[in-house]
Design a protein around this motif. Structure first.
Motif, short mmCIF file in Angstrom:
data_model
loop_
_atom_site.label_atom_id
_atom_site.label_comp_id
_atom_site.label_asym_id
_atom_site.label_seq_id
_atom_site.Cartn_x
_atom_site.Cartn_y
_atom_site.Cartn_z
N LEU A 1 0.83 -1.20 0.00
CA LEU A 1 0.00 0.00 0.00
C LEU A 1 0.86 1.25 0.00
O LEU A 1 0.56 2.23 -0.70
N ARG A 2 1.94 1.24 0.77
CA ARG A 2 2.80 2.42 0.88
C ARG A 2 3.68 2.63 -0.34
O ARG A 2 4.16 3.75 -0.56
N SER A 3 3.89 1.59 -1.13
CA SER A 3 4.88 1.69 -2.21
C SER A 3 4.33 1.63 -3.62
O SER A 3 5.04 1.96 -4.57
N THR A 4 3.06 1.24 -3.78
CA THR A 4 2.56 0.93 -5.12
C THR A 4 1.19 1.54 -5.38
O THR A 4 0.30 1.44 -4.54
N GLU A 5 1.04 2.16 -6.55
CA GLU A 5 -0.27 2.65 -6.97
C GLU A 5 -1.04 1.51 -7.63
O GLU A 5 -0.54 0.86 -8.55
N VAL A 6 -2.23 1.28 -7.14
CA VAL A 6 -3.03 0.13 -7.60
C VAL A 6 -4.41 0.62 -8.04
O VAL A 6 -5.04 1.41 -7.34
N ASP A 7 -4.88 0.11 -9.17
CA ASP A 7 -6.23 0.43 -9.64
C ASP A 7 -7.26 -0.53 -9.06
O ASP A 7 -8.34 -0.12 -8.64
N VAL A 8 -6.93 -1.82 -9.07
CA VAL A 8 -7.84 -2.84 -8.55
C VAL A 8 -7.05 -3.79 -7.64
O VAL A 8 -6.00 -4.30 -8.04
N LEU A 9 -7.56 -4.00 -6.44
CA LEU A 9 -6.93 -4.90 -5.48
C LEU A 9 -7.80 -6.12 -5.27
O LEU A 9 -8.98 -6.00 -4.91
N LEU A 10 -7.24 -7.31 -5.50
CA LEU A 10 -7.91 -8.57 -5.19
C LEU A 10 -7.43 -8.99 -3.80
O LEU A 10 -6.23 -9.24 -3.60
N LEU A 11 -8.34 -9.08 -2.86
CA LEU A 11 -7.97 -9.20 -1.45
C LEU A 11 -8.70 -10.35 -0.76
O LEU A 11 -9.94 -10.40 -0.78
N ASP A 12 -7.93 -11.24 -0.14
CA ASP A 12 -8.53 -12.31 0.66
C ASP A 12 -8.88 -11.77 2.04
O ASP A 12 -8.28 -10.79 2.51
N ILE A 13 -9.84 -12.39 2.71
CA ILE A 13 -10.26 -11.94 4.04
C ILE A 13 -9.38 -12.53 5.13
O ILE A 13 -8.95 -11.84 6.04
#
Length: 224
Positions: free
Chosen positions: A49-61
């Protein structure tokens, strides 16, 4: 919204390497997607999060060191332009609503077809939202129904509840880390999450909060 002809930057957060590898291969075959980062834990996700610009994040719970819901909440606050899709094996009502309240734009179960995942990425990148058909009915059933009052303590993960109990015992972040085998930095992150969820600003307030609730709070009975 994604501009026509632009490449969507996608990141994947999942503790299973085989899932990350599978998604990476799926994305690599799409000319309009670019995998810009992977993470297998909450700590790695926050570094991403601190280092990369992301358009879409696929995230596990479910992550080994915490909750993807917490990652979702922090990511939505720090990179509000990122569209987050929860990709999980769990279709629980509470997890679903917690994810949506934390800022997720989509919720898919891991048994979804690859094409469904790709379509979901494109949909949220364009500003839309997506729900797995298996869980969408839960949202429809709850539409217009009053939500029961939620106890702030119920929002804490088991690890956060344990740390709150140790805070109430007067332990420092370093002492808590030594007790439960976490780095001092990781404990500090947990403490910030706990304070945020309880609507407090200082750990002393958290200790007092738990002391007032101790008769009804199971975690407060935990010993050292």
């Amino acid at each position: 919204m994604a501009e026509a002809g632009s490449v969507v930057r996608v990141a994947v957060v999942d503790d299973h390497e085989v899932v990350r590898v599978g998604l990476a291969g799926l994305l690599a075959a799409q000319p309009d997607f670019r995998l810009v980062g992977e993470a297998g834990s909450v700590q790695e996700a926050l570094e991403l999060l601190r280092s990369t610009e992301v358009d879409v994040l696929l995230l596990d719970i479910r992550l080994p060191d915490g909750s993807g819901i917490d990652v979702c909440r922090q990511w939505a606050q720090t990179q509000p332009s990122t569209h987050i899709i929860i990709l999980t094996s769990f279709g629980d009502d509470d997890l679903l609503f917690a994810a949506l309240e934390a800022g997720a734009a989509g919720y898919l179960l891991k048994n979804a077809r690859g094409r469904t995942v790709l379509e979901a990425i494109r949909t949220v990148a364009d500003g839309g939202s997506i729900l797995d058909p298996a869980v969408a009915s839960k949202v429809l059933r709850s539409a217009g129904a009053p939500r029961p009052h939620r106890d702030p303590l119920d929002e804490l993960t088991p690890q956060e509840r344990r740390i709150l109990t140790l805070i109430a015992q007067g332990l420092t972040n370093r002492e808590i880390g030594a007790r439960i085998f976490l780095s001092e930095k990781t404990v500090k992150h947990y403490v910030s999450n706990i304070l945020d969820k309880l609507g407090l600003t200082r750990r002393a307030e958290a200790a007092a909060y738990l002391a007032r609730r101790e008769p009804t709070y199971p975690g407060s009975e935990a010993g050292p």
